[in-house]
Design a protein around this motif. Structure first.
Motif, PDB file in Angstrom:
ATOM      1  N   UNK A   1      26.335  23.829 -47.623  1.00  0.00           N
ATOM      2  CA  UNK A   1      25.484  24.429 -48.655  1.00  0.00           C
ATOM      3  C   UNK A   1      26.290  25.186 -49.696  1.00  0.00           C
ATOM      4  N   UNK A   2      27.538  25.485 -49.373  1.00  0.00           N
ATOM      5  CA  UNK A   2      28.399  26.194 -50.326  1.00  0.00           C
ATOM      6  C   UNK A   2      28.965  25.252 -51.379  1.00  0.00           C
ATOM      7  N   UNK A   3      28.806  23.955 -51.171  1.00  0.00           N
ATOM      8  CA  UNK A   3      29.284  22.965 -52.131  1.00  0.00           C
ATOM      9  C   UNK A   3      28.337  22.927 -53.328  1.00  0.00           C
ATOM     10  N   UNK A   4      28.890  22.892 -54.538  1.00  0.00           N
ATOM     11  CA  UNK A   4      28.023  22.856 -55.718  1.00  0.00           C
ATOM     12  C   UNK A   4      27.235  21.547 -55.846  1.00  0.00           C
ATOM     13  N   UNK A   5      27.654  20.497 -55.128  1.00  0.00           N
ATOM     14  CA  UNK A   5      26.955  19.210 -55.219  1.00  0.00           C
ATOM     15  C   UNK A   5      25.686  19.169 -54.354  1.00  0.00           C
ATOM     16  N   UNK A   6      25.530  20.140 -53.474  1.00  0.00           N
ATOM     17  CA  UNK A   6      24.391  20.134 -52.562  1.00  0.00           C
ATOM     18  C   UNK A   6      23.453  21.282 -52.899  1.00  0.00           C
ATOM     19  N   UNK A   7      22.178  20.962 -53.040  1.00  0.00           N
ATOM     20  CA  UNK A   7      21.166  21.984 -53.267  1.00  0.00           C
ATOM     21  C   UNK A   7      20.297  22.037 -52.019  1.00  0.00           C
ATOM     22  N   UNK A   8      20.589  22.948 -51.121  1.00  0.00           N
ATOM     23  CA  UNK A   8      19.884  23.040 -49.852  1.00  0.00           C
ATOM     24  C   UNK A   8      18.905  24.204 -49.893  1.00  0.00           C
ATOM     25  N   UNK A   9      17.655  23.913 -49.548  1.00  0.00           N
ATOM     26  CA  UNK A   9      16.634  24.968 -49.530  1.00  0.00           C
ATOM     27  C   UNK A   9      16.074  25.196 -48.122  1.00  0.00           C
ATOM     28  N   UNK A  10      16.404  24.328 -47.161  1.00  0.00           N
ATOM     29  CA  UNK A  10      15.816  24.466 -45.819  1.00  0.00           C
ATOM     30  C   UNK A  10      16.529  25.534 -45.009  1.00  0.00           C
ATOM     31  N   UNK A  11      15.779  26.139 -44.109  1.00  0.00           N
ATOM     32  CA  UNK A  11      16.332  27.133 -43.192  1.00  0.00           C
ATOM     33  C   UNK A  11      17.060  26.408 -42.064  1.00  0.00           C
ATOM     34  N   UNK A  12      17.798  27.163 -41.273  1.00  0.00           N
ATOM     35  CA  UNK A  12      18.508  26.567 -40.148  1.00  0.00           C
ATOM     36  C   UNK A  12      17.515  25.979 -39.146  1.00  0.00           C
ATOM     37  N   UNK A  13      16.404  26.650 -38.918  1.00  0.00           N
ATOM     38  CA  UNK A  13      15.410  26.134 -37.967  1.00  0.00           C
ATOM     39  C   UNK A  13      14.752  24.864 -38.492  1.00  0.00           C
ATOM     40  N   UNK A  14      14.453  24.800 -39.787  1.00  0.00           N
ATOM     41  CA  UNK A  14      13.904  23.574 -40.371  1.00  0.00           C
ATOM     42  C   UNK A  14      14.909  22.429 -40.254  1.00  0.00           C
ATOM     43  N   UNK A  15      16.178  22.740 -40.496  1.00  0.00           N
ATOM     44  CA  UNK A  15      17.230  21.728 -40.380  1.00  0.00           C
ATOM     45  C   UNK A  15      17.357  21.240 -38.939  1.00  0.00           C
ATOM     46  N   UNK A  16      17.263  22.157 -37.984  1.00  0.00           N
ATOM     47  CA  UNK A  16      17.356  21.779 -36.568  1.00  0.00           C
ATOM     48  C   UNK A  16      16.221  20.830 -36.179  1.00  0.00           C
ATOM     49  N   UNK A  17      15.000  21.090 -36.647  1.00  0.00           N
ATOM     50  CA  UNK A  17      13.858  20.215 -36.351  1.00  0.00           C
ATOM     51  C   UNK A  17      14.061  18.830 -36.968  1.00  0.00           C
ATOM     52  N   UNK A  18      14.534  18.803 -38.210  1.00  0.00           N
ATOM     53  CA  UNK A  18      14.802  17.522 -38.868  1.00  0.00           C
ATOM     54  C   UNK A  18      15.904  16.768 -38.132  1.00  0.00           C
ATOM     55  N   UNK A  19      16.938  17.480 -37.717  1.00  0.00           N
ATOM     56  CA  UNK A  19      18.060  16.908 -36.962  1.00  0.00           C
ATOM     57  C   UNK A  19      17.550  16.225 -35.690  1.00  0.00           C
ATOM     58  N   UNK A  20      16.689  16.904 -34.945  1.00  0.00           N
ATOM     59  CA  UNK A  20      16.129  16.334 -33.716  1.00  0.00           C
ATOM     60  C   UNK A  20      15.290  15.090 -34.018  1.00  0.00           C
ATOM     61  N   UNK A  21      14.488  15.165 -35.079  1.00  0.00           N
ATOM     62  CA  UNK A  21      13.628  14.036 -35.457  1.00  0.00           C
ATOM     63  C   UNK A  21      14.468  12.819 -35.821  1.00  0.00           C
ATOM     64  N   UNK A  22      15.460  13.005 -36.673  1.00  0.00           N
ATOM     65  CA  UNK A  22      16.301  11.888 -37.119  1.00  0.00           C
ATOM     66  C   UNK A  22      17.134  11.349 -35.952  1.00  0.00           C
ATOM     67  N   UNK A  23      17.595  12.236 -35.090  1.00  0.00           N
ATOM     68  CA  UNK A  23      18.363  11.809 -33.921  1.00  0.00           C
ATOM     69  C   UNK A  23      17.514  10.893 -33.032  1.00  0.00           C
ATOM     70  N   UNK A  24      16.259  11.257 -32.820  1.00  0.00           N
ATOM     71  CA  UNK A  24      15.372  10.405 -32.008  1.00  0.00           C
ATOM     72  C   UNK A  24      15.126   9.065 -32.682  1.00  0.00           C
TER      73      UNK A  24
END
Length: 173
Positions: A76-99
């Motif tokens: 998220x510190x990279x200027x090319x990435x605009x991240x708005x999700x929280x760590x918990x939102x990212x963790x849920x997405x991570x689990x979903x995509x992993x499945x």
């Protein structure tokens, strides 16, 4: 005499089948529901994607990965990435995509749809494989990412958290 007749009947049946005939139908009294049927195979078997440690740890290997970044992660510190999700939102997405990946979804499409890696499509040599990286001894990778990738046999998928965010890694076959 009876065993001779049964033997001749069996021999006749074998000769008939061997010469292109078909065996007689079994009586309908047999319960067809009692025999389990195997489901049609999927294009890939999810069991094949479970992480299996390779026999030897390779010095270099090829992987595809999906990066799911969140506010405060290294990515998220990279200027090319605009991240708005929280760590918990990212963790849920991570689990979903992993499945989804474990259930044989097209990994290339998952990379394109979900990865926050700004370089996922930059290597023209490997455009057929978005999110492609070659891990070499001289390459600079987060240690947890590198260990996870090295711990996979070809074709296996696993996930790991690093300084940059959450990763889903697939070792190329």
């Amino acid at each position: 005499m009876r065993s001779f007749q049964v033997g001749c009947l069996a021999l006749g049946l074998m000769v008939s089948v061997a010469c292109g005939g078909t065996p007689p139908e079994k009586p309908e009294t047999e319960d067809k529901a009692a025999k389990p049927t195997k489901p049609a195979p999927k294009p890939c078997d999810p069991q094949d994607l479970i992480p299996v440690k390779p026999e030897t740890v390779p010095e270099s290997l090829e992987v595809q990965h999906i990066l799911i970044a969140y506010k405060g992660s290294g990515a998220a510190k990279s200027p090319q990435i605009n991240v708005t999700r929280s760590k918990e939102e990212a963790r849920k997405l991570w689990e979903k995509v992993f499945q989804e990946a474990r259930n044989c979804a097209d990994f290339n499409k998952l990379v394109i749809e979900y990865s926050d890696d700004p370089y996922k499509m930059n290597d023209s040599k490997y455009n057929a494989f978005p999110g492609f990286y070659e891990i070499t001894p001289k390459g600079v990778f987060d240690e947890s990412f590198k260990k996870c990738a090295q711990g996979l046999s070809p074709g296996n998928i696993d996930k790991v958290e690093s300084y940059y965010g959450f990763h889903i890694i697939r070792r190329k076959a």
